[in-house]
Design a protein around this motif. Structure first.
Motif, PDB file in Angstrom:
ATOM      1  N   GLN A 114      31.239  33.191  28.657  1.00 26.05           N
ATOM      2  CA  GLN A 114      31.882  31.907  28.952  1.00 26.05           C
ATOM      3  C   GLN A 114      32.887  31.528  27.867  1.00 26.05           C
ATOM      4  OE1 GLN A 114      29.515  28.611  30.588  1.00 26.05           O
ATOM      5  NE2 GLN A 114      30.204  27.369  28.859  1.00 26.05           N
ATOM      6  N   LYS A 115      32.543  31.801  26.622  1.00 25.60           N
ATOM      7  CA  LYS A 115      33.439  31.476  25.519  1.00 25.60           C
ATOM      8  C   LYS A 115      34.695  32.339  25.544  1.00 25.60           C
ATOM      9  CE  LYS A 115      33.589  31.325  20.459  1.00 25.60           C
ATOM     10  NZ  LYS A 115      32.805  31.555  19.213  1.00 25.60           N
ATOM     11  N   GLU A 116      34.555  33.619  25.838  1.00 19.27           N
ATOM     12  CA  GLU A 116      35.686  34.529  25.824  1.00 19.27           C
ATOM     13  C   GLU A 116      36.595  34.349  27.037  1.00 19.27           C
ATOM     14  OE1 GLU A 116      36.814  36.844  23.662  1.00 19.27           O
ATOM     15  OE2 GLU A 116      35.329  36.203  22.178  1.00 19.27           O
ATOM     16  N   SER A 117      35.977  34.150  28.214  1.00 17.10           N
ATOM     17  CA  SER A 117      36.762  34.109  29.451  1.00 17.10           C
ATOM     18  C   SER A 117      37.187  32.705  29.856  1.00 17.10           C
ATOM     19  CB  SER A 117      35.954  34.738  30.588  1.00 17.10           C
ATOM     20  OG  SER A 117      34.792  33.960  30.856  1.00 17.10           O
ATOM     21  N   GLY A 118      36.457  31.693  29.397  1.00 19.42           N
ATOM     22  CA  GLY A 118      36.741  30.334  29.832  1.00 19.42           C
ATOM     23  C   GLY A 118      36.165  30.025  31.201  1.00 19.42           C
ATOM     24  N   ILE A 119      35.396  30.933  31.771  1.00 17.23           N
ATOM     25  CA  ILE A 119      34.794  30.724  33.092  1.00 17.23           C
ATOM     26  C   ILE A 119      33.406  30.133  32.903  1.00 17.23           C
ATOM     27  CG2 ILE A 119      34.074  31.828  35.239  1.00 17.23           C
ATOM     28  CD1 ILE A 119      36.030  34.080  34.651  1.00 17.23           C
ATOM     29  N   HIS A 154      38.518  41.273  37.446  1.00 19.24           N
ATOM     30  CA  HIS A 154      38.995  41.509  38.807  1.00 19.24           C
ATOM     31  C   HIS A 154      38.839  40.313  39.749  1.00 19.24           C
ATOM     32  CE1 HIS A 154      39.454  45.756  37.849  1.00 19.24           C
ATOM     33  NE2 HIS A 154      38.191  45.826  37.458  1.00 19.24           N
ATOM     34  N   SER A 155      37.861  39.432  39.482  1.00 22.44           N
ATOM     35  CA  SER A 155      37.483  38.500  40.553  1.00 22.44           C
ATOM     36  C   SER A 155      38.383  37.272  40.657  1.00 22.44           C
ATOM     37  CB  SER A 155      36.038  38.038  40.340  1.00 22.44           C
ATOM     38  OG  SER A 155      35.952  37.177  39.214  1.00 22.44           O
ATOM     39  N   GLY A 156      38.943  36.821  39.545  1.00 24.57           N
ATOM     40  CA  GLY A 156      39.675  35.553  39.569  1.00 24.57           C
ATOM     41  C   GLY A 156      38.771  34.373  39.821  1.00 24.57           C
ATOM     42  N   ALA A 157      37.494  34.509  39.435  1.00 29.80           N
ATOM     43  CA  ALA A 157      36.501  33.467  39.713  1.00 29.80           C
ATOM     44  C   ALA A 157      36.685  32.277  38.788  1.00 29.80           C
ATOM     45  CB  ALA A 157      35.094  34.041  39.559  1.00 29.80           C
ATOM     46  N   THR A 158      36.229  31.107  39.257  1.00 30.04           N
ATOM     47  CA  THR A 158      36.215  29.891  38.433  1.00 30.04           C
ATOM     48  C   THR A 158      34.792  29.448  38.132  1.00 30.04           C
ATOM     49  OG1 THR A 158      36.300  28.507  40.418  1.00 30.04           O
ATOM     50  CG2 THR A 158      38.402  29.116  39.403  1.00 30.04           C
ATOM     51  N   ARG A 159      33.801  30.190  38.644  1.00 30.09           N
ATOM     52  CA  ARG A 159      32.409  29.825  38.413  1.00 30.09           C
ATOM     53  C   ARG A 159      31.539  31.072  38.605  1.00 30.09           C
ATOM     54  NH1 ARG A 159      32.426  26.206  41.709  1.00 30.09           N
ATOM     55  NH2 ARG A 159      31.203  27.095  43.428  1.00 30.09           N
ATOM     56  N   VAL A 160      30.535  31.228  37.698  1.00 29.71           N
ATOM     57  CA  VAL A 160      29.641  32.382  37.743  1.00 29.71           C
ATOM     58  C   VAL A 160      28.205  31.897  37.569  1.00 29.71           C
ATOM     59  CG1 VAL A 160      28.996  34.608  36.715  1.00 29.71           C
ATOM     60  CG2 VAL A 160      31.397  33.902  36.783  1.00 29.71           C
ATOM     61  N   ALA A 161      27.285  32.515  38.295  1.00 32.37           N
ATOM     62  CA  ALA A 161      25.861  32.215  38.155  1.00 32.37           C
ATOM     63  C   ALA A 161      25.128  33.506  37.803  1.00 32.37           C
ATOM     64  CB  ALA A 161      25.299  31.614  39.439  1.00 32.37           C
ATOM     65  N   VAL A 162      24.285  33.429  36.759  1.00 32.08           N
ATOM     66  CA  VAL A 162      23.491  34.559  36.308  1.00 32.08           C
ATOM     67  C   VAL A 162      22.019  34.170  36.381  1.00 32.08           C
ATOM     68  CG1 VAL A 162      22.948  36.121  34.394  1.00 32.08           C
ATOM     69  CG2 VAL A 162      25.321  35.416  34.800  1.00 32.08           C
ATOM     70  N   ALA A 163      21.193  35.046  36.965  1.00 31.14           N
ATOM     71  CA  ALA A 163      19.755  34.774  37.073  1.00 31.14           C
ATOM     72  C   ALA A 163      18.980  36.003  36.616  1.00 31.14           C
ATOM     73  CB  ALA A 163      19.380  34.411  38.505  1.00 31.14           C
ATOM     74  N   ASP A 208      29.598  35.222  41.806  1.00 29.50           N
ATOM     75  CA  ASP A 208      30.827  34.508  41.446  1.00 29.50           C
ATOM     76  C   ASP A 208      31.504  33.994  42.707  1.00 29.50           C
ATOM     77  OD1 ASP A 208      33.196  36.363  42.333  1.00 29.50           O
ATOM     78  OD2 ASP A 208      31.786  37.722  41.346  1.00 29.50           O
ATOM     79  N   ASN A 209      32.456  33.091  42.529  1.00 25.36           N
ATOM     80  CA  ASN A 209      33.199  32.508  43.650  1.00 25.36           C
ATOM     81  C   ASN A 209      34.625  33.033  43.699  1.00 25.36           C
ATOM     82  OD1 ASN A 209      34.230  31.275  41.398  1.00 25.36           O
ATOM     83  ND2 ASN A 209      34.325  29.215  42.302  1.00 25.36           N
ATOM     84  N   GLY A 210      34.819  34.277  43.243  1.00 21.22           N
ATOM     85  CA  GLY A 210      36.166  34.842  43.191  1.00 21.22           C
ATOM     86  C   GLY A 210      36.636  35.408  44.514  1.00 21.22           C
ATOM     87  N   CYS A 211      37.516  36.419  44.414  1.00 22.92           N
ATOM     88  CA  CYS A 211      38.147  36.974  45.607  1.00 22.92           C
ATOM     89  C   CYS A 211      37.270  37.980  46.339  1.00 22.92           C
ATOM     90  CB  CYS A 211      39.469  37.631  45.231  1.00 22.92           C
ATOM     91  SG  CYS A 211      39.300  38.995  44.051  1.00 22.92           S
TER      92      CYS A 211
END
Length: 384
Positions: free
Chosen positions: A266-271, A306-315, A329-332
């Motif tokens: 999150q810190k590196e990508s800003g996502i 690759h995804s262009g996502a703006t939100r990611v969930a890790v479980a 993720d909510n990307g492409c």
């Protein structure tokens, strides 16, 4: 240096052959000092044996193989002759030669040969008439019993060493295979990631040069876009290098390490990343934890790249069926649609190759779900 030379010179074959020559010469000299003359046949046999002992000393490799067996047989016959003739007049020489005989047997041969030498010598000494041979018989039987026991222990150690050597060879092969697979994975990832980015950067620089030659203002605008592209490539390269680093495990707590990896992403990508998982340790073996954490970092790196996502969930969770990890993720999404298992992905040649290789190595169940335009989800379950 001197110690090494002495160690290389005084090997077991050389020591045995030299000791045989010395003892044969001592026996022959002692025979000539006896007050009574020995039979001429005995003198002839002793001289022949001394000559054979000298020949074996000159040809040291004869101590093994067929010549070694013949030497052992000759030494046994020679000892029986000493036991029968010199038990009363040469007991100390007979005892010394017996010790040489059993040392030779245990060093160069197995328990079967040792048992034959000990049994033959013991039976013969018991049959020697008179009370003079009793001490020699006791020595022969006691030393022979210890020698046979040592021979059995030696054989057990040799089998253990052979088994360990086989394990070392197998481990070395597994190591080389793992290194080769890791080299292939890194080469594949570098080719698909940083190398393609730098090729794109080179093409854009060439276009920029031509624009500056035709229209300076348009070239400046393209230069700003190129600067943004370079910054994006720097972020991708950092993510790639981060995925190449060894897994930083927090002791045996995979959950804490996975949470820290998500925070670093999150810190590196800003996502923004939503992490779901308990705070208690999972009790997963360290080797498995390292591979799981590496898979998680690669999955997050692919999302960033690759995804262009703006939100990611890790479980991350541990159930009765094993350790379950998911990244959504909510990307492409991918170019294909639907959920595919590892076998289906390999058959259709879809999905990230490095993640599939790691899943196979862990015997993990992997499912990749693609929702074009709406994101993607990666789930894998590792038996623990």
């Amino acid at each position: 240096m001197m110690v090494r030379r002495l160690a290389s010179f005084f090997t077991w074959p050389r020591v045995i052959t030299l000791a045989r020559v010395v003892l044969a010469a001592l026996v022959l000299g002692a025979i000539y000092t006896l007050p009574e003359d020995a039979a001429p046949r005995l003198h002839l046999f002793l001289w022949i044996f001394l000559g054979c002992a000298v020949a074996l000393a000159l040809r040291n490799r004869w101590q093994e193989g067929v010549w070694g067996l013949l030497a052992l047989f000759g030494d046994t016959v020679y000892f029986l002759l000493l036991a029968g003739f010199g038990a009363d007049v040469l007991p100390w020489l007979a005892t010394l030669f017996y010790f040489l005989l059993i040392i030779e047997a245990i060093v160069f041969f197995g328990p079967v040969q040792v048992l034959l030498v000990v049994a033959t010598s013991s039976a013969f000494c018991l049959l020697v008439p008179g009370d003079e041979g009793i001490p020699l018989a006791r020595t022969v039987m006691a030393a022979g019993a210890m020698t046979y026991a040592s021979s059995l222990w030696k054989r057990k150690l040799e089998r253990t060493v052979h088994h360990l050597n086989a394990q070392v060879v197998e481990t070395q092969r597994a190591k080389e295979k793992a290194l080769e697979e890791e080299r292939q994975r890194i080469a594949s990832d570098f080719h698909d990631g940083p190398l393609q980015n730098f090729i794109s950067l080179q093409m854009r620089l060439d276009i920029l040069r031509r624009l500056f030659e035709r229209d300076f203002s348009s070239g400046l605008e393209d230069l700003r876009q190129l600067q943004s592209l370079a910054q994006s490539q720097i972020r991708d390269l950092r993510g790639f290098l981060n995925s190449m680093r060894p897994a930083d495990l927090d002791g045996a707590n995979l959950m804490a390490s996975a949470r820290r990896a998500a925070e670093h992403f999150q810190k590196e990508s800003g996502i923004p990343v939503t992490f779901l998982g308990a705070s208690s340790p999972l009790g997963v073996p360290r080797e498995t934890s390292g591979e799981v954490l590496q898979m998680l970092r690669e999955a997050l790196h692919n999302v960033q790249k690759h995804s262009g996502a703006t939100r990611v969930a890790v479980a991350v969770d541990k159930t009765d069926r094993g350790l379950e990890v998911s990244v959504d993720d909510n990307g492409c999404g991918f170019s294909f649609s639907g959920a595919y298992s590892l076998e289906e992905l390999e058959l259709l040649r879809l999905g990230p190759a490095s993640l599939k290789r790691r899943a196979r190595a862990l015997n993990a169940d992997l499912v990749l779900e693609s929702r074009p335009g709406r994101g993607a989800g990666l789930k894998f379950r590792i038996p623990v």
